[in-house]
Write a protein that holds these residues in place. Structure first.
Motif, PDB file in Angstrom:
ATOM      1  N   ARG A  30       0.843  -1.198   0.000  1.00  0.00           N
ATOM      2  CA  ARG A  30       0.000   0.000   0.000  1.00  0.00           C
ATOM      3  C   ARG A  30       0.873   1.240   0.000  1.00  0.00           C
ATOM      4  O   ARG A  30       1.867   1.326   0.707  1.00  0.00           O
ATOM      5  N   LEU A  31       0.464   2.194  -0.811  1.00  0.00           N
ATOM      6  CA  LEU A  31       1.258   3.419  -0.908  1.00  0.00           C
ATOM      7  C   LEU A  31       1.089   4.293   0.332  1.00  0.00           C
ATOM      8  O   LEU A  31       2.052   4.804   0.896  1.00  0.00           O
ATOM      9  N   PHE A  32      -0.148   4.452   0.773  1.00  0.00           N
ATOM     10  CA  PHE A  32      -0.414   5.381   1.870  1.00  0.00           C
ATOM     11  C   PHE A  32      -0.809   4.592   3.118  1.00  0.00           C
ATOM     12  O   PHE A  32      -1.823   3.901   3.139  1.00  0.00           O
ATOM     13  N   THR A  33       0.028   4.695   4.119  1.00  0.00           N
ATOM     14  CA  THR A  33      -0.182   3.984   5.376  1.00  0.00           C
ATOM     15  C   THR A  33      -0.062   4.981   6.526  1.00  0.00           C
ATOM     16  O   THR A  33       0.373   6.131   6.348  1.00  0.00           O
ATOM     17  N   TRP A  34      -0.395   4.504   7.732  1.00  0.00           N
ATOM     18  CA  TRP A  34      -0.273   5.389   8.896  1.00  0.00           C
ATOM     19  C   TRP A  34       1.163   5.846   9.140  1.00  0.00           C
ATOM     20  O   TRP A  34       1.400   7.023   9.438  1.00  0.00           O
ATOM     21  N   PRO A  35       2.168   4.949   9.045  1.00  0.00           N
ATOM     22  CA  PRO A  35       3.547   5.442   9.199  1.00  0.00           C
ATOM     23  C   PRO A  35       3.907   6.527   8.191  1.00  0.00           C
ATOM     24  O   PRO A  35       4.625   7.477   8.520  1.00  0.00           O
ATOM     25  N   LEU A  36       3.388   6.397   6.959  1.00  0.00           N
ATOM     26  CA  LEU A  36       3.689   7.428   5.962  1.00  0.00           C
ATOM     27  C   LEU A  36       3.029   8.758   6.342  1.00  0.00           C
ATOM     28  O   LEU A  36       3.633   9.830   6.179  1.00  0.00           O
ATOM     29  N   LEU A  37       1.811   8.689   6.848  1.00  0.00           N
ATOM     30  CA  LEU A  37       1.140   9.923   7.273  1.00  0.00           C
ATOM     31  C   LEU A  37       1.881  10.580   8.438  1.00  0.00           C
ATOM     32  O   LEU A  37       1.996  11.806   8.500  1.00  0.00           O
TER      33      LEU A  37
END
Length: 343
Positions: A30-37
């Motif tokens: 997945r491109l957008f995850t909580w760590p990325l946010l």
């Protein structure tokens, strides 16, 4: 599309048995995850902090608001654009060469861009910033293609040899540039160009840097093609990819980013080496899912180094290139030692 095993240098990976089959499927990360946010919030915080770090008191000073718009905002925007573009250029170059140790400053691309800028300045003294950028981009593209031709014609027994070849080529180009600059009394100007500092980034001078945003978007769009090209020419051709066209596209994007950043900011050493390797250590080698992380980490790295440079000897400034060189050298040596332990 099949992704190589995680954490192993691409040059040393055996081809996956299913690599040539278009039916081979693996779950996409997945491109957008909580760590990325969370990473996005942290990076945004650093960018906001950069707006308020400096000698001039923008709150109590007479022209504080004007200085904020003229100097702080352009400088911070330049940090974001240059950091993202150079980090992603390093990732693309590592993918195309199948080597973790290459990036624009270890392949001579930056030196070629500097040579183009120098020649344009000498031949056309009144040239506009756009003309200088064009000259830098053209020579950066030509120099990167020469580097790729070197790699195709020599037998490499170790991946460490690749950046050494690039640095030797860059040293030769740098020596030629120094000789030309010395002969034309341009040596001091050339030193300023390669200083790698955001001090001179002001409103009205940094706007051409927005062009590197095109490079960032283009890398996102062509990420899958770069991933397949990174598996090697034979595999890429077998799955129907025009390998040479993808290499030309990647080289062109790298040249555009390097040429423009060199003209506006200067040399940002090892940025394209540090960021992709650190991201890959934690997340593996999935280029598409790593791209947002590489973009954010590139911005954060340049911003942190620039903030340190601004406060470490206040009221003076240390060029961001100096701090990046120290950090990059440490990471480069660590990667070499790590590869030797796993050899």
């Amino acid at each position: 599309m099949t992704v190589p095993p995680t954490g192993t240098p691409a040059a040393e990976r055996p081809p996956h048995p299913d690599a040539g089959s278009s039916r081979a499927r693996v779950p996409k990360a997945r491109l957008f995850t909580w760590p990325l946010l969370i990473g996005l919030v942290v990076t945004a915080g650093l960018v906001v902090l950069s707006l308020f770090v400096g000698v001039y008191d923008i709150f109590g000073g007479k022209d504080g608001a004007e200085m904020f718009v003229i100097t702080r905002v352009p400088r911070t925007v330049a940090l974001v654009l240059a950091g993202a573009a150079m980090a992603m250029s390093g990732l693309v170059m590592q993918q195309l060469t199948q080597n973790r140790f290459v990036e624009p400053t270890t392949t001579g691309t930056t030196e070629w861009a500097g040579l183009g800028l120098l020649l344009i300045t000498i031949l056309v003294p009144g040239a506009s910033l756009l003309v200088k950028m064009t000259g830098a981009v053209v020579t950066a593209f030509a120099g990167t293609m020469i580097f790729f031709l070197f790699l195709r014609r020599i037998t490499l027994r170790s991946s460490i040899i690749v950046p050494i070849v690039g640095m030797m080529l860059g040293a030769v180009v740098g020596a030629v540039s120094s000789y030309i600059a010395l002969s034309t009394n341009m040596l001091q100007s050339m030193g300023v160009w390669f200083l790698g500092s955001f001090t001179s980034v002001l409103r009205g001078q940094y706007e051409p840097l927005w062009a590197v945003a095109f490079v960032v978007v283009a890398v996102f769009i062509a990420a899958d093609r770069f991933t397949v090209a990174g598996l090697g020419q034979d595999i890429a051709t077998n799955v129907g990819l025009n390998y040479h066209r993808v290499v030309l596209l990647g080289t062109g994007l790298i040249a555009v980013a390097t040429g423009i950043v060199t003209v506006v900011v200067g040399n940002l050493p090892f940025l394209g080496l540090i960021v992709p390797n650190v991201v890959s250590l934690f997340r593996g080698d999935d280029l598409r899912s790593n791209l947002p992380w590489v973009c954010l980490a590139g911005v954060a790295t340049v911003t942190v180094c620039d903030i340190i440079g601004r406060i470490i000897v206040m009221p003076f400034e240390v060029p961001v290139a100096l701090i990046l060189a120290v950090v990059g050298s440490f990471v480069f040596i660590t990667l070499l030692l790590r590869q030797r332990r796993h050899a």
